[in-house]
Design a protein around this motif. Structure first.
Motif, short mmCIF file in Angstrom:
data_model
loop_
_atom_site.label_atom_id
_atom_site.label_comp_id
_atom_site.label_asym_id
_atom_site.label_seq_id
_atom_site.Cartn_x
_atom_site.Cartn_y
_atom_site.Cartn_z
N GLU A 60 48.39 66.49 56.49
CA GLU A 60 48.76 66.17 57.86
C GLU A 60 48.76 64.66 58.04
N ASN A 61 49.62 64.16 58.92
CA ASN A 61 49.67 62.73 59.21
C ASN A 61 48.73 62.44 60.36
N VAL A 62 47.89 61.41 60.19
CA VAL A 62 46.87 61.08 61.18
C VAL A 62 46.95 59.59 61.48
N LYS A 63 46.81 59.22 62.77
CA LYS A 63 46.76 57.81 63.14
C LYS A 63 45.29 57.38 63.16
N VAL A 64 45.02 56.25 62.48
CA VAL A 64 43.66 55.73 62.43
C VAL A 64 43.68 54.25 62.79
N THR A 65 42.52 53.75 63.25
CA THR A 65 42.41 52.32 63.51
C THR A 65 42.00 51.64 62.22
N LYS A 92 47.31 52.46 62.04
CA LYS A 92 48.27 52.82 61.00
C LYS A 92 48.23 54.34 60.82
N GLU A 93 49.30 54.86 60.25
CA GLU A 93 49.40 56.29 60.03
C GLU A 93 49.15 56.58 58.56
N ILE A 94 48.23 57.51 58.30
CA ILE A 94 47.92 57.87 56.92
C ILE A 94 48.14 59.36 56.72
N ARG A 95 48.23 59.74 55.45
CA ARG A 95 48.37 61.14 55.06
C ARG A 95 47.00 61.68 54.72
N LYS A 96 46.55 62.70 55.44
CA LYS A 96 45.23 63.27 55.19
C LYS A 96 45.41 64.61 54.50
N ASP A 97 44.82 64.73 53.31
CA ASP A 97 44.90 65.98 52.57
C ASP A 97 44.07 67.05 53.25
N LEU A 98 44.62 68.26 53.31
CA LEU A 98 43.82 69.40 53.76
C LEU A 98 42.91 69.82 52.61
N PRO A 99 41.86 70.61 52.88
CA PRO A 99 40.85 70.88 51.84
C PRO A 99 41.38 71.40 50.51
N SER A 100 42.35 72.30 50.52
CA SER A 100 42.84 72.85 49.25
C SER A 100 43.61 71.80 48.45
N ARG A 101 44.34 70.93 49.14
CA ARG A 101 45.06 69.86 48.43
C ARG A 101 44.09 68.81 47.90
N LEU A 102 43.04 68.54 48.66
CA LEU A 102 42.02 67.60 48.20
C LEU A 102 41.36 68.12 46.93
N HIS A 103 41.08 69.42 46.90
CA HIS A 103 40.50 70.03 45.70
C HIS A 103 41.47 69.92 44.52
N ALA A 104 42.75 70.17 44.79
CA ALA A 104 43.76 70.07 43.74
C ALA A 104 43.85 68.63 43.22
N ARG A 105 43.78 67.64 44.11
CA ARG A 105 43.81 66.23 43.71
C ARG A 105 42.62 65.91 42.81
N ARG A 106 41.46 66.42 43.16
CA ARG A 106 40.27 66.15 42.34
C ARG A 106 40.34 66.85 41.00
N GLN A 107 40.96 68.03 40.95
CA GLN A 107 41.16 68.71 39.67
C GLN A 107 42.09 67.87 38.79
#
Length: 175
Positions: A60-65, A92-107
């Motif tokens: 998901e795209n999230v706006k952060v300071t 700025k707008e960043i891409r935040k991984d959802l939990p399953s994608r974060l797990h896949a990234r770590r794998q």
């Protein structure tokens, strides 16, 4: 029958060899190696690409300071008008991984080595080198490219025996 080829190495050497060759394959798109190694590298690489295909849209795209102001293409600070005053933008707008994608990234990061890109003009120097996010490249490029394909992401092409020891050499490339 064995589940994998031992490649005449200890387990730590074999794992390092496979990690190195998988990283090179996914970064460059093709490598030249022996047939036995290519068949082992293919297993690992196709697993990582399958993971990327499965999780490619799971963010998901999230706006952060941000601590640093946002900059335009010329490198100048972006300013907005708020109540008649120009104010520097710290969002700025960043891409935040959802939990399953974060797990896949770590794998993926368990297998892939970090890649540093060095410009050819300054080879051997630390200046202008940049760290490549290979996991993001796999999700964005290969996940989208192979989305409608069910496996078979790599191809092995035999190129003949090696001169020194007559081992069959092959080109392992992404389809």
């Amino acid at each position: 029958m064995a589940k994998y080829r031992k490649l005449g190495r200890t387990s730590s050497q074999r794992k390092a060899l496979l990690r190195n060759q998988v990283t090179a394959l996914l970064y460059n798109g093709r490598i030249v190696t022996t047939e036995a190694r290519a068949k082992e590298v293919r297993k690992v690489a196709e697993g990582l690409i399958a993971l990327a295909v499965k999780e490619k849209d799971n963010f998901e795209n999230v706006k952060v300071t941000a601590k640093v102001p946002r900059k335009d293409k010329d490198g100048k600070r972006v300013k907005e008008v708020v109540d008649g005053k120009k104010v520097t933008v710290y969002e700025k707008e960043i891409r935040k991984d959802l939990p399953s994608r974060l797990h896949a990234r770590r794998q993926m990061l368990k297998v892939l080595y970090p890649v540093t890109e060095v410009p050819t003009a300054a080879a051997g120097r630390k200046k202008n080198t940049k760290e490549v996010d290979l996991a993001a490249k796999i999700f964005d490029e290969y996940g989208a490219k192979y989305a409608n394909r069910n496996g078979g992401y790599t191809r092995i092409i035999k190129i003949g025996p090696r001169k020194g020891d007559a081992a069959m050499e092959v080109v392992l490339e992404l389809v």
